[in-house]
Design an enzyme around this catalytic site. Structure first.
Site, mmCIF file in Angstrom:
data_model
loop_
_atom_site.group_PDB
_atom_site.id
_atom_site.type_symbol
_atom_site.label_atom_id
_atom_site.label_comp_id
_atom_site.label_asym_id
_atom_site.label_seq_id
_atom_site.Cartn_x
_atom_site.Cartn_y
_atom_site.Cartn_z
ATOM 1 N N ASN A 180 38.906 -10.706 33.581
ATOM 2 C CA ASN A 180 37.569 -10.571 34.151
ATOM 3 C C ASN A 180 36.552 -10.579 33.011
ATOM 4 O O ASN A 180 36.620 -9.757 32.100
ATOM 5 C CB ASN A 180 37.480 -9.269 34.948
ATOM 6 C CG ASN A 180 36.166 -9.108 35.674
ATOM 7 O OD1 ASN A 180 35.103 -9.285 35.096
ATOM 8 N ND2 ASN A 180 36.222 -8.750 36.949
ATOM 9 N N HIS B 141 31.841 -8.341 31.776
ATOM 10 C CA HIS B 141 31.138 -7.520 30.788
ATOM 11 C C HIS B 141 30.701 -8.306 29.551
ATOM 12 O O HIS B 141 29.946 -7.772 28.730
ATOM 13 C CB HIS B 141 31.958 -6.290 30.441
ATOM 14 C CG HIS B 141 32.009 -5.324 31.583
ATOM 15 N ND1 HIS B 141 30.872 -4.766 32.128
ATOM 16 C CD2 HIS B 141 33.039 -4.857 32.326
ATOM 17 C CE1 HIS B 141 31.205 -3.987 33.143
ATOM 18 N NE2 HIS B 141 32.509 -4.028 33.283
ATOM 19 N N HIS C 81 32.692 -11.363 39.100
ATOM 20 C CA HIS C 81 32.150 -10.697 40.286
ATOM 21 C C HIS C 81 30.664 -10.999 40.362
ATOM 22 O O HIS C 81 29.880 -10.487 39.565
ATOM 23 C CB HIS C 81 32.393 -9.190 40.188
ATOM 24 C CG HIS C 81 31.968 -8.426 41.409
ATOM 25 N ND1 HIS C 81 32.195 -7.068 41.543
ATOM 26 C CD2 HIS C 81 31.329 -8.810 42.551
ATOM 27 C CE1 HIS C 81 31.719 -6.662 42.715
ATOM 28 N NE2 HIS C 81 31.176 -7.696 43.336
ATOM 29 N N ARG D 245 27.779 -10.034 41.930
ATOM 30 C CA ARG D 245 27.268 -8.936 42.746
ATOM 31 C C ARG D 245 25.938 -9.324 43.388
ATOM 32 O O ARG D 245 25.213 -10.182 42.882
ATOM 33 C CB ARG D 245 27.088 -7.681 41.894
ATOM 34 C CG ARG D 245 28.393 -7.111 41.337
ATOM 35 C CD ARG D 245 28.109 -5.844 40.547
ATOM 36 N NE ARG D 245 27.608 -4.798 41.425
ATOM 37 C CZ ARG D 245 28.355 -3.786 41.898
ATOM 38 N NH1 ARG D 245 29.631 -3.686 41.556
ATOM 39 N NH2 ARG D 245 27.828 -2.876 42.695
ATOM 40 N N HIS E 103 25.506 -8.482 36.282
ATOM 41 C CA HIS E 103 26.167 -9.097 35.125
ATOM 42 C C HIS E 103 26.286 -10.606 35.333
ATOM 43 O O HIS E 103 25.441 -11.351 34.854
ATOM 44 C CB HIS E 103 27.498 -8.428 34.775
ATOM 45 C CG HIS E 103 28.295 -7.868 35.907
ATOM 46 N ND1 HIS E 103 28.777 -8.630 36.943
ATOM 47 C CD2 HIS E 103 28.724 -6.601 36.141
ATOM 48 C CE1 HIS E 103 29.471 -7.866 37.773
ATOM 49 N NE2 HIS E 103 29.447 -6.629 37.321
ATOM 50 N N GLU F 156 35.110 -12.684 42.791
ATOM 51 C CA GLU F 156 35.013 -11.417 43.509
ATOM 52 C C GLU F 156 33.641 -11.338 44.160
ATOM 53 O O GLU F 156 32.634 -11.664 43.526
ATOM 54 C CB GLU F 156 35.205 -10.237 42.556
ATOM 55 C CG GLU F 156 36.598 -10.144 41.969
ATOM 56 C CD GLU F 156 36.786 -8.916 41.104
ATOM 57 O OE1 GLU F 156 37.937 -8.509 40.908
ATOM 58 O OE2 GLU F 156 35.771 -8.366 40.614
ATOM 59 N N THR G 199 30.976 0.677 38.922
ATOM 60 C CA THR G 199 32.041 -0.297 39.114
ATOM 61 C C THR G 199 32.601 -0.092 40.510
ATOM 62 O O THR G 199 32.289 0.906 41.169
ATOM 63 C CB THR G 199 33.144 -0.133 38.046
ATOM 64 O OG1 THR G 199 34.122 -1.174 38.198
ATOM 65 C CG2 THR G 199 33.826 1.227 38.160
ATOM 66 N N HIS H 289 42.168 -2.741 38.436
ATOM 67 C CA HIS H 289 41.112 -1.729 38.357
ATOM 68 C C HIS H 289 41.572 -0.561 37.491
ATOM 69 O O HIS H 289 42.483 0.179 37.839
ATOM 70 C CB HIS H 289 40.649 -1.197 39.712
ATOM 71 C CG HIS H 289 39.280 -0.573 39.636
ATOM 72 N ND1 HIS H 289 38.125 -1.330 39.483
ATOM 73 C CD2 HIS H 289 38.877 0.710 39.632
ATOM 74 C CE1 HIS H 289 37.084 -0.519 39.412
ATOM 75 N NE2 HIS H 289 37.510 0.726 39.491
ATOM 76 N N GLY H 290 40.922 -0.424 36.359
ATOM 77 C CA GLY H 290 41.198 0.680 35.453
ATOM 78 C C GLY H 290 42.424 0.494 34.582
ATOM 79 O O GLY H 290 42.770 1.390 33.807
ATOM 80 N N GLY I 161 39.624 -6.401 32.981
ATOM 81 C CA GLY I 161 38.322 -6.776 32.459
ATOM 82 C C GLY I 161 37.826 -5.845 31.383
ATOM 83 O O GLY I 161 37.902 -6.147 30.201
ATOM 84 N N HIS I 162 37.323 -4.678 31.789
ATOM 85 C CA HIS I 162 36.628 -3.799 30.854
ATOM 86 C C HIS I 162 37.462 -3.456 29.633
ATOM 87 O O HIS I 162 36.983 -3.549 28.492
ATOM 88 C CB HIS I 162 36.191 -2.517 31.569
ATOM 89 C CG HIS I 162 35.408 -1.589 30.702
ATOM 90 N ND1 HIS I 162 36.004 -0.601 29.947
ATOM 91 C CD2 HIS I 162 34.074 -1.515 30.440
ATOM 92 C CE1 HIS I 162 35.073 0.052 29.270
ATOM 93 N NE2 HIS I 162 33.898 -0.478 29.552
#
Length: 235
Positions: free
Chosen positions: A6, A9, A42, A44, A49, A69, A99, A189-190, A211-212
């Site tokens: 992802n 960021h 994503h 949004r 972003h 996403e 997030t 996620h995470g 991602g992050h």
């Protein structure tokens, strides 16, 4: 196990100065060259972003798989059909969140979901739903016509010790059940370099989306090294 990256960021960093760099497309190409099998972004509703021009540029540049996403809105449905990513992943979205905070509320929105997905599936785009690792959600995802599910790993990532082991067991059981229904299974996620290793033992999960953690690592070692380090762990 495969890795999708992802690149949201990268855009977050760029937007902090409202300039042109760093370029999410360049990041995506580096990730692909380093072994990622897909690029996730994503778009949004608030465009915090990734922005529309990023999505268009990514569609032209990505040669592996583009996973868009998005929230379940008419605007996003139209964008998906116009852009033609290989895959869309429906996620819940709140403007005030930092997030994505949980899985898609599939039972609450089921009737709307079926209608929403029809033109997207008709365009030949694969459908993924970002859901909690729960049997009821998996049943409804299959009934709605999803091709795959992305199991939300946020609770696992936030816990440690025995509590984390319990969450991992839930994810494993959900993955086995989803696979038994003919759904493909991914997770995300995470997830990071410290907590990803146990997922190697869940053979039903074919791919993880990160991602992050990966972009944060790339700030110190570069995207190619960050991707290769993650691939070394998951494989």
């Amino acid at each position: 196990m495969r890795l999708a990256v992802n690149i949201d960021h990268i855009a977050t960093l760029r937007n902090a100065r409202n300039e042109h760099n760093p370029d999410p497309v360049e990041a995506a190409l580096l990730a692909e060259k380093s072994g990622a099998v897909g690029i996730v972004c994503h778009l949004r509703e608030d465009r915090r972003h990734i922005r529309d021009h990023d999505l268009a540029a990514l569609r032209k540049a990505v040669t592996t798989k583009l996973d868009l996403e998005m929230a379940m809105t008419d605007e996003m449905g139209a964008i998906a059909v116009a852009t033609m990513p290989e895959l869309i992943t429906l996620v819940p979205e709140k403007r005030e969140e930092l997030t994505t905070e949980g899985g898609f509320a599939i039972e609450r929105h089921f009737n709307r979901l079926v209608d929403f997905l029809e033109p997207i599936k008709g365009a030949g785009i694969e459908i993924s739903l970002f859901i909690e690792a729960e049997q009821r959600a998996i049943d409804l995802a299959e009934k709605a016509g999803a091709d795959l599910v992305e199991l939300h790993t946020g609770a696992y990532a936030l816990k440690t010790g025995e509590e984390q082991a319990i969450e991992l067991k839930k994810i494993r059981q959900a993955a086995v059940y989803a696979k038994s229904l003919g759904l493909r299974v991914v997770a995300g996620h995470g997830l990071n370099y410290e907590n990803i290793a146990p997922f190697r033992d869940i053979e039903e999960i074919e791919e993880v989306s990160i991602g992050h953690a990966l972009i944060a690592r790339a700030a110190f070692v570069g995207i190619p090294a960050a991707v290769r380090e993650m691939l070394d762990i998951i494989n």
